[in-house]
Design an enzyme around this catalytic site. Structure first.
Site, short mmCIF file in Angstrom:
data_model
loop_
_atom_site.label_atom_id
_atom_site.label_comp_id
_atom_site.label_asym_id
_atom_site.label_seq_id
_atom_site.Cartn_x
_atom_site.Cartn_y
_atom_site.Cartn_z
N ASP A 189 0.82 -1.21 0.00
CA ASP A 189 0.00 0.00 0.00
C ASP A 189 0.86 1.26 0.00
OD1 ASP A 189 -1.98 1.86 0.23
OD2 ASP A 189 -2.51 1.36 2.30
N ASP A 248 -0.58 6.77 -6.67
CA ASP A 248 -0.96 5.68 -5.77
C ASP A 248 -1.11 4.38 -6.55
OD1 ASP A 248 -1.89 4.44 -3.39
OD2 ASP A 248 -3.96 4.70 -4.07
#
Ligand SMILES: *[C@@H]1O[C@H](CO)[C@@H](O)[C@H](O)[C@H]1NC(C)=O
Ligand SMILES: *[C@@H]1O[C@H](CO)[C@@H](O)[C@H](O)[C@H]1NC(C)=O
Length: 475
Positions: free
Chosen positions: A152, A356
């Site tokens: 992540d 991201d």
């Protein structure tokens, strides 16, 4: 100056002529080969899992990444795609909530134990949430026990579920038991590592307690500890990880999470002296490739062909990777109506653009999205329109075709123009030939460059030099 009006008049005529002719004759397109939704991935047989890592001094790690869809069984491609869009929406909401919490308070670390805020019991089990789209297999402890961890780039703390469980969700491997690991060591409350946590706590045994909440009601809570992680055969000793005894929310399948954010507690930050705070990944387009996605830590993560843009800092939040997006071109011309000011990160920590890996569809602040979409539609008038689909408002019926010409799309980051392959912005949404322009608008000021747009690039995170690079055809 006075002697030149005629000259400059001619010059402006020339410029007008030039821009008219560029607009009409040099509209840039590229070919999109049409494919259908990717089939559900299967988990390849785990590589041999060594029970004795060489905790040697190797300064490179490389890992295979698997898409989270491989943990869902018996689902059709269309169902998987819809679930992915749901996770995506949850992730965008959770980022907004993390950000609004960070910007509404001055950046001072809360001291003492938990305030209790941020906990919500309204967690609905059975739904996926957006903790990340890719995971890998790694060993934890000594001897190593192998588990799946989600990667992540939108959070920092590394954690996994631990025995004894006050509350654990179901995972595919046995839950890690710290009592059976010789390298497990609880971090004392007063230590600097403990103080780096956002809201550190302390138990009766004076062991540091961590908690992470993801903004959607899900959270993990437990002992903050040093432990050895093993990647293939390479051991990395003394990584501060959360050993979660109370894990609520929806981290379905994987045993925990490897935080890759920019903050001090993330895996790349903690291992900075060994891997030089550099890592890169390449996410393959699963509808056209059978290669696995991959990740590299260390100096060899930096691709020579990468174009770099500086990372900038949000004064209120360390975690996210902010880049400066100055404009976007469609068909070879900068989109009017998109200017750098729409993407600026301000001093209050609002606005800005992050990159991201766990968000799929790029979100652009609404006015920028509308301008981009309109420019794309104008350039794609020859394609037959189709109804909207989910969050996509520009879709096309390309059934019966094998390839089409689509306008080029180029991101202009500061110092780096990144030209997207056509498959990164016109994507299949079903198996009957419907394709959609894969961007979306957001009402929040935060724009997010998602993983569909990153497909096929090696994306290099070079924290040592505060920059992010993009290397085309990098898988
Ligand atoms: C944050 O700091 C600013 C200026 O230092 C102050 O005006 C503001 O009230 C503070 N906000 C909070 C929520 O403490
Ligand atoms: C945890 O690891 C850090 C970094 O190597 C080290 O400084 C610290 O002393 C360790 N603490 C414990 C309790 O092992």
């Amino acid at each position: 100056m006075e002697g030149k009006p005629k000259h400059s008049f001619l010059f402006s005529l020339f410029t007008i002529f030039l821009s008219l002719s560029t607009a009409s004759t040099h509209f840039q397109t590229q070919t999109l080969t049409l494919r259908s939704l990717p089939n559900p991935p299967t988990l390849s047989q785990p590589e041999s899992e060594s029970t004795e890592p060489d905790s040697d001094s190797s300064t490179t790690l490389s890992l295979d990444l698997h898409h989270i869809d491989a943990l869902s069984f018996n689902k059709t491609p269309l169902h998987l795609f819809n679930l992915r869009l749901q996770r995506d929406a949850a992730r965008v909401i959770s980022f907004s909530s993390i950000l609004s919490k960070a910007t509404s308070q001055n950046k001072t670390k809360p001291t003492g134990s938990f305030t209790g805020s941020g906990f919500s019991s309204s967690v609905t089990s059975g739904l996926s949430q957006g903790s990340g789209e890719y995971f890998t297999r790694l060993g934890v402890g000594t001897p190593p026990k192998y588990i799946y961890m989600v990667l992540d780039t939108g959070s920092d703390v590394v954690w996994l579920q631990c025995k004894p469980c006050r509350r654990c969700y179901s995972q595919s491997d046995p839950i890690f038991d710290p009592a059976r690991s010789t390298s497990f060591a609880g971090i004392p409350c007063g230590s600097p590592l403990c103080r780096r946590l956002d809201s550190p706590g302390c138990n009766q045994k004076k062991v540091c307690q961590y908690q992470v909440s993801y903004g959607d009601g899900s959270f993990t809570f437990g002992d903050f500890s040093n432990e050895t992680l093993t990647f293939r055969r390479t051991g990395v000793a003394r990584v501060a990880i959360g050993c979660g005894h109370d894990n609520e929310g929806l981290f379905v399948g994987a045993a925990g999470l490897l935080g890759l954010g920019r903050g001090g507690l993330s895996f790349p930050s903690q291992t900075g002296t060994r891997f030089n705070k550099k890592f890169s990944y390449c996410l393959v387009d699963r509808s056209s490739s059978t290669k696995p996605s991959s990740m590299v830590f260390g100096e060899s993560a930096v691709s020579r062909t990468a174009r770099f843009t500086p990372l900038i800092k949000n004064p209120k939040l360390d975690t996210f990777y902010y880049v400066e997006l100055l404009g976007i071109s469609v068909g070879g011309t900068p989109v009017r109506g998109i200017s750098a000011s729409l993407f600026r990160l301000d001093q209050t920590g609002n606005g800005g653009v992050i990159i991201d890996s766990g968000t799929s569809v790029t979100r652009l602040t609404r006015p920028a999205y509308v301008a981009l979409r309109d420019a794309f539609r104008v350039g794609a008038t020859r394609l037959k329109r189709a109804p909207e689909f989910s969050l996509f408002d520009s879709c096309y019926d390309l059934s019966g075709l094998t390839e089409v010409k689509v306008p080029t799309v180029v991101f202009h980051f500061r110092g780096a123009d990144v030209s997207l392959p056509a498959a990164n912005y016109l994507i299949p949404v079903d198996n009957s030939g419907s394709f959609c322009f894969a961007f979306a608008g957001t009402m929040s000021g935060l724009s997010i460059i998602g993983n569909i747009q990153q497909q096929g690039f090696r994306v290099v995170y070079d924290l040592a030099s505060s920059r992010v690079g993009f290397s085309p055809r990098g898988c």
